[in-house]
Design a protein around this motif. Structure first.
Motif, PDB file in Angstrom:
ATOM      1  N   LEU A   1      46.001  51.881  43.254  1.00 29.01           N
ATOM      2  CA  LEU A   1      45.845  50.988  42.121  1.00 29.01           C
ATOM      3  C   LEU A   1      47.001  50.003  42.081  1.00 29.01           C
ATOM      4  CD1 LEU A   1      44.687  53.479  39.344  1.00 29.01           C
ATOM      5  CD2 LEU A   1      43.284  52.153  40.935  1.00 29.01           C
ATOM      6  N   LEU A   2      46.697  48.713  41.958  1.00 32.14           N
ATOM      7  CA  LEU A   2      47.714  47.678  41.868  1.00 32.14           C
ATOM      8  C   LEU A   2      47.540  46.918  40.569  1.00 32.14           C
ATOM      9  CD1 LEU A   2      47.182  48.117  45.083  1.00 32.14           C
ATOM     10  CD2 LEU A   2      48.513  46.029  45.291  1.00 32.14           C
ATOM     11  N   GLU A   3      48.612  46.862  39.805  1.00 36.34           N
ATOM     12  CA  GLU A   3      48.595  46.165  38.520  1.00 36.34           C
ATOM     13  C   GLU A   3      48.734  44.670  38.766  1.00 36.34           C
ATOM     14  OE1 GLU A   3      50.590  47.819  34.839  1.00 36.34           O
ATOM     15  OE2 GLU A   3      51.941  46.173  35.382  1.00 36.34           O
ATOM     16  N   LEU A   4      47.782  43.899  38.272  1.00 35.62           N
ATOM     17  CA  LEU A   4      47.721  42.467  38.555  1.00 35.62           C
ATOM     18  C   LEU A   4      48.145  41.659  37.333  1.00 35.62           C
ATOM     19  CD1 LEU A   4      46.892  40.144  40.442  1.00 35.62           C
ATOM     20  CD2 LEU A   4      44.537  40.455  39.659  1.00 35.62           C
TER      21      LEU A   4
ATOM     22  N   LEU B   1      42.745  46.061  42.567  1.00 38.09           N
ATOM     23  CA  LEU B   1      43.575  45.189  41.745  1.00 38.09           C
ATOM     24  C   LEU B   1      42.934  45.047  40.374  1.00 38.09           C
ATOM     25  CD1 LEU B   1      44.111  42.502  44.478  1.00 38.09           C
ATOM     26  CD2 LEU B   1      45.999  43.670  43.349  1.00 38.09           C
ATOM     27  N   ALA B   2      43.730  45.221  39.318  1.00 37.11           N
ATOM     28  CA  ALA B   2      43.191  45.092  37.964  1.00 37.11           C
ATOM     29  C   ALA B   2      44.335  44.798  37.006  1.00 37.11           C
ATOM     30  CB  ALA B   2      42.466  46.371  37.550  1.00 37.11           C
ATOM     31  N   SER B   3      44.004  44.167  35.881  1.00 37.62           N
ATOM     32  CA  SER B   3      44.994  43.910  34.847  1.00 37.62           C
ATOM     33  C   SER B   3      45.439  45.225  34.228  1.00 37.62           C
ATOM     34  CB  SER B   3      44.399  42.997  33.773  1.00 37.62           C
ATOM     35  OG  SER B   3      43.331  43.674  33.113  1.00 37.62           O
ATOM     36  N   PRO B   4      46.591  45.252  33.572  1.00 33.46           N
ATOM     37  CA  PRO B   4      47.060  46.497  32.947  1.00 33.46           C
ATOM     38  C   PRO B   4      46.036  47.107  31.997  1.00 33.46           C
ATOM     39  CG  PRO B   4      48.830  44.888  32.992  1.00 33.46           C
ATOM     40  CD  PRO B   4      47.599  44.175  33.468  1.00 33.46           C
TER      41      PRO B   4
END
Length: 503
Positions: free
Chosen positions: A122-125, A104-107
């Motif tokens: 990868l998950l956009e948070l 999880l990470a910011s754009p």
């Protein structure tokens, strides 16, 4: 109640409009945290990542990142923290070697992560939740590749003051013990307590991690301030009027040197202080100028946070007799001091600190050695005298950095000093030092003045080989002095001096 069940209870039952996190002038509600957490878990279930799956988070100081921590812990998975403060190349290497199944990470951080071999999902948070992001080129790690961590709540990075950060596993029982000991949940099943806690340490550091999750566990709201800024901190104190704050020596000095009006800090009774040794003079000045009692603490990431502390009552009763102590063992923690052979030594003698209790990685029955030199007195108060692995061996002679630091800080124009080992071809190691100038206390000291001071109070082999005077010491995200950067500065200063001499 376990920490996992407590966070589930909050996410499921907290009123949607209840305030949870203030950030950059805006409140994030429990309803918003619930929405982010729910979306994260839906995305992870879609990827087949349930149970003990290891989920990485590039942990920034933002409300949605706190929501990610709550979601993963409440979902019985393992949080693997990744520092956003490290250089991009190092971050990519850290992620590639972490073995996480999803990240999880910011754009903006996903752009930094870029392309990785054998990459995790990868998950956009964002505050809207977490969606599967555009996948980088390379084989994707599937659910069948998941490396689980049963019984582990979090794998967390140490602060990295003496070298590359290490990832430490904190088991469920350690995590629960740390929370229930220091910040018990409200009584009778209540959801909330009154009050707001200011968080001034990055979430990726143990101080910011516990500083955020602890109050939320206890039903309090938090203010995420990220890196300490004096004006923003004072503004938050004035608005929220906290009775207690968490600080480190550098932030205590910032308050004192900033000459903050006493009335603005009138609500504060105590300041808990950890992560670095707190000079007695600093605690005395805070008490004299602001009436704030500084309560030193001691702990480590390996022990899921703090293991000793002062209470306000203890400080009032004992401080004059126990100045310099980091307090007594917290409930459920046992301490002893041993010699090099592991035999317990008498009260007052210096030796190796060992810890036993529910927060220990060795469990409740085994004594866990630390790397700290310490002494215990007959009343159970602990003193830390340095680290066993900090000793600088200079041609066979041991130099303890704290001894050298204490002498350098005797100079009235030195705000703070730090000492580190520099490799030496002939002697193995030599101590080198950097000091931070206190402008209001006199002219900028010269290196020669400080050498003279050291020669007056130290043995010849303890005197630093080089001393550099700086406007500010280099620091990690947790405001500790970074000795790796300090060594780079000393080396650069030596090269500059050599080139100047040749010229």
């Amino acid at each position: 109640m376990t920490s996992r069940s407590r966070f589930r209870l909050l996410l499921e039952n907290a009123p949607g409009d209840a305030r949870a996190i203030e950030f950059e002038g805006r409140w994030t509600t429990w309803g918003e945290l619930r929405q982010v957490a729910s979306t994260i878990q839906q995305s992870l279930r879609t990827l087949g990542l349930n149970g003990a799956a290891r989920i990485g988070v590039v942990l920034e100081d933002r409300p949605e990142h706190v929501a990610a921590l709550l979601a993963i812990i409440a979902g019985d998975q393992c949080v693997v923290t990744v520092s956003p403060l490290q250089p991009a190349e190092r971050m990519r290497g850290d992620i590639a070697g972490s073995g996480v199944s999803a990240l999880l990470a910011s754009p903006s951080m996903l752009e930094v992560v870029g392309t990785l071999p054998a990459a995790p999902h990868l998950l956009e948070l964002t505050l809207d939740g977490a969606s599967v992001a555009r996948q980088p080129v390379g084989r994707q790690r599937g659910a069948g590749d998941a490396v689980g961590a049963p019984g582990i709540t979090v794998e967390m990075l140490t602060s990295g003051t003496t070298g590359p950060p290490k990832r430490i596993s904190i088991a469920d029982q350690q995590f629960d013990a740390a929370l229930t000991t220091s910040v018990p949940a409200p009584p009778d099943g209540a959801l909330f307590r009154s009050g707001t806690t200011l968080v001034t340490t990055p979430l990726v550091h143990i101080g910011g991690f516990w500083g955020s999750l602890g109050p939320l566990y206890a039903g309090r709201s938090i203010v995420l301030l990220g890196k300490f800024d004096l004006d923003r901190w004072v503004d938050a104190v004035v608005r929220h009027r906290p009775r207690a704050v968490a600080m480190v020596p550098a932030t205590l000095r910032a308050v004192l040197s900033g000459d903050v009006p006493r009335e603005k800090l009138a609500s504060i009774e105590v300041a808990t202080a950890g992560t670095a040794p707190v000079p007695v003079a600093l605690t005395e000045e805070m008490l004299d100028r602001y009436g704030v009692r500084v309560l030193p603490t001691y702990g480590a990431t390996e022990f899921a946070g703090g293991v000793t502390a002062w209470t306000l009552g203890q400080h009032r009763e004992w401080w004059e007799r126990k100045k310099g102590s980091v307090g007594r063992a917290l409930p459920g923690v046992e301490l002893r001091v041993v010699d090099d052979h592991g035999d317990e030594i008498p009260h007052g003698e210096h030796g190796i600190l060992e810890i036993r209790g529910r927060q220990s990685p060795s469990g409740i029955h085994a004594w866990q050695p630390t790397s700290d030199l310490a002494s215990l007195d007959e009343d159970g108060f602990l003193w830390i005298h340095g680290r066993t692995d900090d000793a600088i061996v200079r041609g066979g002679f041991k130099v303890h950095p704290n001894d050298v630091r204490a002498v350098l800080e005797r100079h009235p124009a030195v705000r703070e000093a730090s000492v580190a080992p520099l490799p030496d071809a002939r002697l193995g190691q030599v101590p080198v030092a950097a000091v931070e100038w206190e402008p209001g206390a006199g002219p900028r000291p010269t290196a020669e003045e400080l050498f003279v001071l050291c020669r007056q109070h130290l043995t010849p082999y303890e005197v630093p080989a080089r001393i550099v005077v700086l406007d500010e010491l280099p620091r990690t995200s947790s405001m500790k002095v970074s000795r790796t950067e300090l060594l780079d500065i000393v080396r650069s200063d030596a090269i500059g001096a050599s080139e100047h001499a040749r010229a």
